[in-house]
Design an enzyme around this catalytic site. Structure first.
Site, PDB file in Angstrom:
ATOM      1  N   CYS A 153       0.793  -1.233   0.000  1.00 40.87           N
ATOM      2  CA  CYS A 153       0.000   0.000   0.000  1.00 40.87           C
ATOM      3  C   CYS A 153       0.823   1.280   0.000  1.00 40.87           C
ATOM      4  CB  CYS A 153      -1.000  -0.003   1.150  1.00 40.87           C
ATOM      5  SG  CYS A 153      -2.254   1.252   0.886  1.00 40.87           S
ATOM      6  N   ASN A 178      -5.046  -1.000   0.815  1.00 42.05           N
ATOM      7  CA  ASN A 178      -6.323  -0.503   1.359  1.00 42.05           C
ATOM      8  C   ASN A 178      -6.195   1.006   1.372  1.00 42.05           C
ATOM      9  OD1 ASN A 178      -8.120  -2.704   3.156  1.00 42.05           O
ATOM     10  ND2 ASN A 178      -5.964  -3.273   2.980  1.00 42.05           N
TER      11      ASN A 178
HETATM   12  N1  CDT Z   1      -2.971   1.002   3.885  1.00 40.94           N
HETATM   13  C1  CDT Z   1      -2.335   2.132   3.549  1.00 40.94           C
HETATM   14  O1  CDT Z   1      -1.119   2.217   3.596  1.00 40.94           O
HETATM   15  N2  CDT Z   1      -3.119   3.187   3.206  1.00 40.94           N
HETATM   16  C2  CDT Z   1      -2.620   4.493   2.931  1.00 40.94           C
HETATM   17  C3  CDT Z   1      -3.688   5.480   3.238  1.00 40.94           C
HETATM   18  C4  CDT Z   1      -3.206   6.872   3.180  1.00 40.94           C
HETATM   19  S1  CDT Z   1      -2.323   7.379   4.571  1.00 40.94           S
HETATM   20  C5  CDT Z   1      -3.504   7.588   5.771  1.00 40.94           C
HETATM   21  C6  CDT Z   1      -2.197   4.663   1.483  1.00 40.94           C
HETATM   22  O2  CDT Z   1      -1.089   5.178   1.242  1.00 40.94           O
HETATM   23  O3  CDT Z   1      -2.981   4.363   0.570  1.00 40.94           O
END
Ligand code: CDT
Length: 297
Positions: A153, A178
């Site tokens: 992610c 996610n």
């Molecule tokens: N799971 C993950 O790393 N999600 C982050 C959400 C943004 S930071 C709150 C992403 O970079 O997509």
């Protein structure tokens, strides 16, 4: 939250059967695939969240997945929360070969969000409360006829992630994610989530001459909308397949790893064109250090 691991594994196996019908060799599942994205919830006692973590892989609920994948001769990559025997908590993704053997384990390096309860948000992003930063960096493994790496992610937003793997000759990067649509610190970014997702993975693929597979746990989970748009990106940077829905959906592509040579051997021939002697600042410092103030300031 109410969905059991057994039910999730049923859904993963259903996708496995769809994959078998399409002669898939390697199937990639999302980040934290076995549970809800629990970092959206605050619990006062951190240990109360340990039930979201796997202490064994395969464990009781996941053994069926490993067995069925091996039976079908399909390799897979799976994201889950890992609690190690010596008490470390990691956001982890594994690579399993076509015989059911785990050949690679990656632990998330870039941990986004916050470590304290922030009730002003519509939902929390407490990854920094629940997970440690991996000290292991970005290893790559030989498998599936090439060199394979993983990222999770938030890692996909950082160019260093791809380049560290690129320097090890990576040809296929697997990434579960996610990504909530609502980014509380700056909601002006909400409408750009899909753009940023494609932007970073397409750039990382092209600049390192590698395939990139991005796999979302998208749709509505506990009232929180998350980005879908899983995609398969060629070393040219082109998207060759993309999910159309926010449901359980299999997308496939033929990933010819020899295509990597076109980029690794030409424009991005690192051995010829890189200038590491002038890149020291990238690993030598963490935050931004601006130039000294102008003399007349
Ligand atoms: N799971 C993950 O790393 N999600 C982050 C959400 C943004 S930071 C709150 C992403 O970079 O997509």
């Amino acid at each position: 939250m109410d969905e059991s691991r057994e039910h999730v594994v049923d859904r993963l196996i259903d996708l496995l059967h769809q994959a078998a019908a399409r002669d898939v060799e390697l199937l990639v599942y999302p980040e934290l695939a076995l549970t809800t994205f629990f970092p959206r919830w605050w619990v006062e006692d951190r240990a109360d969240a340990d039930h979201w973590f796997e202490t064994q892989m395969p464990g009781q609920a996941t053994k069926r997945l490993f067995d069925e994948a091996a039976h079908l001769g399909i390799g897979f990559s799976l994201g889950y929360a890992e609690l190690t025997p010596d008490g470390h908590h990691y956001n982890t993704q594994i690579l399993v070969d076509r015989t059911g053997q785990t050949i690679g384990k990656y632990r998330k390096v870039h941990i986004p969000g916050h470590a304290d309860h922030q009730p002003w948000r519509k939902f929390q992003h407490l990854e920094r409360y629940y997970f440690e930063e991996s000290p292991d960096g970005f290893p790559v493994w030989r498998g599936f006829g090439g060199i394979v790496g993983m990222m999770i992610c938030n890692d996909r937003r950082w160019p260093e992630t791809y380049r560290v793997m690129g320097m090890q000759g990576v040809e296929l990067i697997l990434c579960g994610y996610n990504t909530p649509i609502n980014y509380a610190p700056d909601p002006s970014q909400d409408i750009l989530q899909g753009f940023h997702n494609a932007l970073v993975m397409q750039a990382g693929a092209y600049q390192n001459g590698t395939w990139v597979i991005g796999v979302a746990k998208g749709g509505n989970e506990e009232g929180v909308e998350s980005l879908a748009q899983s995609c398969i990106i060629a070393p040219s940077g082109q998207i060759v397949a993309q999910a159309l829905t926010t449901g359980d959906e299999l997308i496939t592509a033929t990933c010819d790893l020899d295509w990597c040579k076109r980029y690794k051997g030409t424009l991005f021939d690192f051995g010829t064109y890189r200038r590491p002697e002038v890149y020291g600042i990238i690993t030598g410092q963490k935050g931004v250090v601006g130039p000294p103030p102008a003399a007349d300031a």
